[in-house]
Enzyme design. Structure first.
Site, PDB file in Angstrom:
ATOM      1  N   ASP A  13       0.871  -1.165   0.000  1.00  0.00           N
ATOM      2  CA  ASP A  13       0.000   0.000   0.000  1.00  0.00           C
ATOM      3  C   ASP A  13       0.917   1.226   0.000  1.00  0.00           C
ATOM      4  O   ASP A  13       2.133   1.113   0.208  1.00  0.00           O
ATOM      5  CB  ASP A  13      -0.879  -0.050   1.252  1.00  0.00           C
ATOM      6  CG  ASP A  13      -1.738   1.175   1.400  1.00  0.00           C
ATOM      7  OD1 ASP A  13      -2.405   1.562   0.421  1.00  0.00           O
ATOM      8  OD2 ASP A  13      -1.733   1.766   2.491  1.00  0.00           O
ATOM      9  N   ASP A 179      -1.419  -0.940   6.017  1.00  0.00           N
ATOM     10  CA  ASP A 179      -1.755  -0.443   7.349  1.00  0.00           C
ATOM     11  C   ASP A 179      -3.252  -0.408   7.607  1.00  0.00           C
ATOM     12  O   ASP A 179      -3.678   0.103   8.647  1.00  0.00           O
ATOM     13  CB  ASP A 179      -1.191   0.968   7.522  1.00  0.00           C
ATOM     14  CG  ASP A 179      -1.918   1.984   6.650  1.00  0.00           C
ATOM     15  OD1 ASP A 179      -2.419   2.976   7.203  1.00  0.00           O
ATOM     16  OD2 ASP A 179      -2.000   1.789   5.440  1.00  0.00           O
TER      17      ASP A 179
END
Length: 230
Positions: A13, A179
């Site tokens: 990400d 996350d």
């Protein structure tokens, strides 16, 4: 922790995983919401709102609620806010970001070990590519898939499946790193192992999401990966 596996590719990400970008997102969101005559969100609110693409971020900022839906926002208002956001955020991509400690060194080490590296982010392509270049890590990735390129985004598994297909990597040989719940759910649904980074700024109920690995900093992630590949 799960048993060792043959690791060939790392999928990352972007926001909250590789870099802290919440200040630049908050500045553009503030200007966009003020342009349509509404009270702007606080920095901590923006930190909570990111992760599902710009239109969802703006919808949440407009409504002042994480539970806001894009379809509930007046289309004219959203269009105006998005136009302002696009302009202001593009202008601010070169500042107000911070790569997390160990990211540059870790990516360089992974490349030296001949691991395939990809970014799979919901951040729109028009922002993700220049931002990665400003951060001087763009060339470290073999493939980059940003938001608004495909019709689906994380937590749908398709962006991960698409990336693995483009990289010619089997799902059992990949690790999705992020996350947020979007990253973990997308990875699970795509059948790849997942690593949760606790230092990011997205919502994640650790009791409900069954990620494979958890790390509190990027250096610990790097150490783990190097041990995995031997």
């Amino acid at each position: 922790m799960p048993n060792s596996f043959k690791l060939e590719a790392l999928l990352f990400d972007l926001d909250g995983t590789l870099a802290d970008t919440v200040v630049q997102l908050a500045k553009a969101s503030k200007q966009a919401v003020e342009a349509i005559g509404l009270n702007p969100p606080l920095l901590e609110q923006v930190k909570d709102y990111v992760g599902n693409g710009v239109n969802m971020l703006l919808a949440r900022c407009i409504k002042g609620s994480f539970d806001a839906k894009v379809e509930d926002i007046d289309t004219t208002l959203l269009k105006k806010a998005r136009e302002v956001f696009n302009e202001k955020y593009t202008m601010g991509l070169s500042e107000n970001y911070r790569l997390y400690d160990g990211v540059t060194e870790g990516l360089e080490l992974f490349k030296s070990k001949e691991l395939k590296l990809a970014v799979v982010t919901n951040k729109p392509h028009m922002f993700a590519i220049p931002l990665l270049k400003h951060m001087e890590i763009y060339d470290k990735f073999d493939f980059i898939l940003a938001g608004e390129v495909l019709s689906k985004r994380k937590p749908d598994p398709y962006p991960i499946e698409y990336t693995l297909e483009k990289m010619n990597i089997k799902k059992e040989n990949a690790l999705m790193i992020g996350d947020s719940n979007n990253d973990i759910l997308a990875g699970q649904r795509a059948g790849v192992k997942t690593a949760f980074l606790s230092y990011g700024y997205n919502r994640l109920d650790e009791k409900e999401l069954h990620f494979d690995y958890r790390f509190d900093n990027f250096n610990d992630l790097t150490d783990f990966i190097i041990k995995q590949i031997g």
